[in-house]
Design a protein around this motif. Structure first.
Motif, short mmCIF file in Angstrom:
data_model
loop_
_atom_site.label_atom_id
_atom_site.label_comp_id
_atom_site.label_asym_id
_atom_site.label_seq_id
_atom_site.Cartn_x
_atom_site.Cartn_y
_atom_site.Cartn_z
N ALA A 51 34.15 -6.39 47.34
CA ALA A 51 35.00 -5.91 48.16
C ALA A 51 35.81 -6.89 48.95
CB ALA A 51 34.24 -5.28 49.46
N ASP A 52 37.27 -6.68 48.98
CA ASP A 52 38.12 -7.60 49.66
C ASP A 52 37.76 -7.67 50.87
OD1 ASP A 52 39.64 -7.82 47.32
OD2 ASP A 52 40.94 -6.13 47.71
N LEU A 53 37.43 -6.92 51.83
CA LEU A 53 37.12 -6.96 53.12
C LEU A 53 35.51 -6.64 53.18
CD1 LEU A 53 39.99 -4.60 54.68
CD2 LEU A 53 39.75 -7.04 54.83
N TYR A 54 34.93 -7.92 53.22
CA TYR A 54 33.37 -7.66 53.16
C TYR A 54 32.76 -8.00 54.38
CZ TYR A 54 34.97 -12.51 52.15
OH TYR A 54 35.24 -13.65 52.12
N ASN A 55 31.62 -7.57 54.71
CA ASN A 55 30.85 -7.93 55.71
C ASN A 55 30.34 -9.21 55.94
OD1 ASN A 55 28.28 -7.81 57.59
ND2 ASN A 55 28.80 -5.92 57.96
N PHE A 56 30.78 -9.86 56.98
CA PHE A 56 30.67 -11.44 56.87
C PHE A 56 29.01 -11.75 57.25
CE2 PHE A 56 35.18 -11.82 57.34
CZ PHE A 56 35.56 -12.99 56.81
#
Length: 416
Positions: A58-63
């Motif tokens: 995912a480009d916007l992953y859960n940090f």
């Protein structure tokens, strides 16, 4: 007998053969009777691979999950080294950040250490135990795994050295110390035997890659002596017996008897320059400009503001990393109407070259020497910033290596 921290980076732990080499360094210190804590990075290339996998998903992953994934590399090397030490008959065990615990804030991906409880490590020392600690990782107040940012194992090592009151923190890497400049650019670069904390902080922040900036800041605050040495240098038999190796000691200025007025030349390529022309000259304007950039975590450097033109407008120039240029320009274009800027100009392909030395405090003419030497070679200076122990010069990227060699020579850094 001393208490020491030994930190090994990714290149020192690249494969099983390298880990066996690390074992030899550890065994030497244990045989000398020292209490030893080891901090390890992930194997070379492992963290990059782990980061790549998270980005593929995912480009916007859960940090939070990002930190769970990327912290696993250090867990592997800590376990492997502990197993190898045990096979050699040593009392050793691995420690994860959450087991010690190393408590951090909850800024995933770039957490800051809040506290470390050394009691378990100190109890282990009493029983002759060698602690093998996974660097780069910690635990937030609410029990989640966190990471300290790239290069964070250096910070882990210095922080642990501080809390266990170690005599020194040995940072093992693929170079045998800190040099007057990058030997790949200037073949006459010399290894420095000692460097003051302040100088090393400037070098690290201005392009030298030997140590992470945060680790040097921490060492300076807690007076942790750092010894940078090569993990691939086993030294002579007599040197091994005494633990006496080639390297660079990072220490307090008071430990350096005779200080050269210039100690090194650092550089950073891929700088970009942004200029705001005819900016309204009134209170709050600069705050508006830099607050908008800070909100997007864009680091600003080399700020220069010209004298106001009839008290109405002024020009302001600053630098950012080339990778941040597009974002910075977009932010400023949106906010320029708030600060009444007539024109916004920008340019990439620049480099920052810095002259560093604590001795500069007491020597006149250091800046003049640099400017004269560069002008004689036709190198144009775009911007200049200074501090007590540093002069930074912005130039075109194409002249970086020439400028480094010129400045290295003009300050006689190629001579003992």
């Amino acid at each position: 007998m001393a208490r020491i921290v030994m930190k090994f980076g990714g290149t020192s732990l690249a494969d099983i053969r390298c880990i066996r080499n690390v074992l030899c360094h550890v065994k030497r210190e244990v045989d000398l009777g020292h209490e030893v804590a080891i901090v390890v990075s992930a194997m070379a290339g492992t963290t990059n691979q782990l980061v790549s996998w998270t980005q593929d998903i995912a480009d916007l992953y859960n940090f939070r999950e990002y930190d769970v994934v990327v912290s696993s590399g250090e867990q592997v090397t800590a376990g492997l080294l502990a197993l190898m030490l045990q096979a050699e008959g040593m009392n050793a065990r691995s420690w994860m950040g959450w087991q010690i615990p190393i408590v951090t804030d909850s800024v995933y991906g770039c957490a800051r250490i809040k506290s470390i409880d050394p009691s378990k490590l100190l109890k282990g020392f009493q029983h002759g135990q060698v602690a093998v600690i996974a660097g780069f990782q910690g635990m937030s107040f609410d029990g989640n795994i966190t990471t300290l940012g790239r290069g964070g194992s250096d910070t882990s090592a210095v922080a642990i050295a501080a809390v266990i009151k170690a005599s020194r923190c040995d940072i093992y890497t693929d170079v045998d110390g800190v040099y007057t400049t990058d030997p790949r650019i200037e073949s006459k670069a010399r290894r420095l035997s000692r460097v003051a904390f302040e100088e090393m902080l400037e070098m690290a922040s201005l392009g030298a890659k030997v140590l992470q900036v945060r680790s040097v800041e921490l060492a300076m605050v807690h007076k942790v002596r750092i010894f940078v040495r090569s993990s691939f240098d086993m030294g002579s038999a007599s040197a091994r017996a005494e633990g006496d190796f080639v390297g660079t000691l990072i220490c307090d200025e008071e430990e350096i008897v005779e200080q050269q007025f210039v100690s090194g030349i650092a550089f950073a390529k891929d700088e970009a320059q942004i200029s705001l022309r005819r900016l309204a000259d009134k209170p709050g304007v600069a705050a508006a400009v830099f607050a908008s950039l800070a909100e997007e975590n864009i680091n600003v450097d080399m700020i220069v503001q010209n004298i106001s033109e009839h008290g109405a407008t002024t020009d302001m120039t600053f630098t950012v990393s080339s990778s941040d240029l597009e974002r910075a320009v977009n932010i400023l274009e949106r906010s320029c109407h708030k600060v009444i800027c007539d024109d916004l100009q920008f340019e990439s392909g620049l480099a920052k070259v810095s002259v560093i030395g604590i001795g500069m405090r007491n020597h006149a003419g250091v800046a003049a020497t640099a400017f004269k030497a560069l002008s004689e070679k036709g190198i144009n200076i775009r911007a200049i910033t200074t501090s007590e122990i540093k002069i930074s010069i912005l130039i075109d990227n194409a002249y970086t290596e020439l400028a480094v060699r010129i400045l290295h020579s003009v300050y006689h850094l190629d001579k003992e």
